[in-house]
Design an enzyme around this catalytic site. Sequence first.
Site, PDB file in Angstrom:
ATOM      1  N   CYS A 127      48.921  38.444  55.862  1.00 25.90           N
ATOM      2  CA  CYS A 127      49.285  38.401  54.445  1.00 25.90           C
ATOM      3  C   CYS A 127      50.147  37.197  54.073  1.00 25.90           C
ATOM      4  CB  CYS A 127      49.995  39.694  54.043  1.00 25.90           C
ATOM      5  SG  CYS A 127      49.023  41.176  54.374  1.00 25.90           S
ATOM      6  N   HIS A 260      53.534  38.161  47.709  1.00 22.47           N
ATOM      7  CA  HIS A 260      52.368  38.862  48.235  1.00 22.47           C
ATOM      8  C   HIS A 260      52.293  40.231  47.571  1.00 22.47           C
ATOM      9  CE1 HIS A 260      49.640  40.972  50.744  1.00 22.47           C
ATOM     10  NE2 HIS A 260      50.567  41.621  51.444  1.00 22.47           N
ATOM     11  N   ASN A 290      46.202  45.409  47.717  1.00 24.28           N
ATOM     12  CA  ASN A 290      46.676  44.408  48.675  1.00 24.28           C
ATOM     13  C   ASN A 290      45.469  43.655  49.212  1.00 24.28           C
ATOM     14  OD1 ASN A 290      47.620  42.997  50.904  1.00 24.28           O
ATOM     15  ND2 ASN A 290      48.894  44.660  51.665  1.00 24.28           N
TER      16      ASN A 290
END
Length: 333
Positions: A127, A260, A290
């Site tokens: 990520c 993020h 996500n």
Amino acid sequence: MTTPDSASSPRYSRIAGTGSFLPPRRLTNATLAAELAAQGVETSDDWIVERTGIRARHFVDAGVNASDLAVQAARHAIEAAGCAATDIDLIIVATSTPDMVFPSTACIVQHKLGVAGCPAFDLQAVCSGFVYALTVADSMIRTGAANRALVIGAEVFSRILDFKDRTTCVLFGDGAGAVVLEASATPGILASDLHADGKHVGILCVPGTVSGGQVLGDPLLKMDGQAVFKLAVGVLEQAARATLEKAGRTDADIDWLIPHQANIRIMQGTAKRLKLPLEKLVVTVDQHGNTSAASIPLALDSAVRSGKIRRGDTLMLEGVGGGFTWGAVLLDF
């Protein structure tokens, strides 16, 4: 592209254009909950929203790979930058879900864009991947190794989810985001700060690999959500403050925080620690879920195209992911 006048002039990199792409298949929490219920897994819109802030996500269809999403995002970024694909002399794809073991997804993207010859490689920091990739591209441009880089985050996380685990399968989505980064006489990327700590490998991982034509281990995502949460807020603040210090800037100089997009509580917690009003927080996790390395460039492009982010704004990008990796980039857009 405004390049330095001579070899002795300072050389920087700036974002010339942004782009993104989401696969057409959109699943609301209610739709996903119904699909999971058919498999004996119970969840609900309320349960997901309360814990994550996520309301929907996008999944690819069968046969669609990370490179397919990356190419669409890349084309949008190239168009926004006012250049041609043949002008690109560096391609970096941040991904944890590549098309193949090898070659790199970046090489596949290069071919699909109809260009050849420039360096192309993948970067794996989960990520945090886009922040890492942007930092690498900035360094290569500053040293003269590249003039115009295509930096992409692209993921198909739906392929590695355990749909019997409601604590993880509701969190992730697929998508891609991209930027064109150009050499410039004017500073764009101001500073960055990257870190990793491998002792935390087990709290977020896909503990499987391919050997002898067989999958060894478990090829599905595993996560200790509480452990990730505890680490994330602290390290994100530290990276952001270190980046500000390197750039000679302060919290007050940040116009937009683009973290993020993992969990709204982590994102809001980081903003509060940086003393930023929540109005300065760019949020797409509610609609995208996500998307790992794609989440920051997806959020960036969304905010740029909506008119929220404008030229001259100062942006703080920050990510944290499996590895355990984390980092931040401060830039003048």
